[in-house]
Write a protein that holds these residues in place. Structure first.
Motif, PDB file in Angstrom:
ATOM      1  N   LEU A   4       2.495  10.017 -13.377  1.00 10.31           N
ATOM      2  CA  LEU A   4       2.035   8.838 -12.661  1.00 10.31           C
ATOM      3  C   LEU A   4       1.308   7.947 -13.658  1.00 10.31           C
ATOM      4  N   GLU A   6      -0.783   4.405 -14.019  1.00 11.96           N
ATOM      5  CA  GLU A   6      -1.441   3.288 -13.333  1.00 11.96           C
ATOM      6  C   GLU A   6      -1.562   2.085 -14.269  1.00 11.96           C
ATOM      7  N   CYS A  22       1.052   1.785  -9.557  1.00 12.88           N
ATOM      8  CA  CYS A  22       1.269   3.142 -10.043  1.00 12.88           C
ATOM      9  C   CYS A  22       2.764   3.423 -10.012  1.00 12.88           C
ATOM     10  N   TRP A  34      -4.486   6.656  -3.478  1.00  9.99           N
ATOM     11  CA  TRP A  34      -5.446   6.242  -4.500  1.00  9.99           C
ATOM     12  C   TRP A  34      -6.803   6.888  -4.203  1.00  9.99           C
ATOM     13  N   ARG A  69       4.010   0.553  -0.839  1.00  8.14           N
ATOM     14  CA  ARG A  69       4.861   1.298  -1.768  1.00  8.14           C
ATOM     15  C   ARG A  69       6.275   0.741  -1.724  1.00  8.14           C
ATOM     16  N   CYS A  93      -4.208   7.276  -9.193  1.00  5.67           N
ATOM     17  CA  CYS A  93      -3.048   7.422  -8.323  1.00  5.67           C
ATOM     18  C   CYS A  93      -2.760   8.912  -8.161  1.00  5.67           C
TER      19      CYS A  93
END
Length: 113
Positions: A4, A6, A22, A34, A69, A93
């Motif tokens: 992941l 960010e 992210c 988050w 998202r 994230c």
């Protein structure tokens, strides 16, 4: 191994806005979320979103932050408006895949005049 990454943190004045992003290294079917951690404090939940779009927010950010998202791009975003000095923290994230929790490296958000 899910990665992941960010981006989008920075310095902003009180009342300002920032948008965090992210990117996940693979398709995520579970919730993405988050968390944040301020100096000397425990990491705390900020917001989460399911694959279908169901959202949850901490009371402290309701009405100011919006999580979203893009499943096609394996990304999650956090739009932060009306920022306050107490929002200053490292934002992480997170997601869970096959029973394991993954975290990004974090991005610093500083709200100061």
């Amino acid at each position: 191994q899910v990665q992941l990454v960010e981006s989008g943190g920075g310095l902003v004045q009180p009342g300002g806005s920032l948008r965090l992003s992210c990117a996940a290294s693979e398709t995520i079917f579970n919730d993405m979320g988050w968390y944040r951690q301020a100096p000397g404090k425990q990491r705390e939940f900020v917001a989460s979103i399911g694959r279908g779009g169901t959202t949850n927010y901490a009371d402290s950010v309701k009405g100011r932050f919006t999580i979203s998202r893009d499943n096609a791009k394996n990304t999650v975003h956090l739009q932060m408006n009306s920022l306050k000095p107490e929002d200053t923290a490292v934002y992480y994230c997170t997601t869970r895949v096959v029973g394991r929790t993954y975290w990004g490296q974090g991005t610093q958000v500083t709200v100061s005049s």
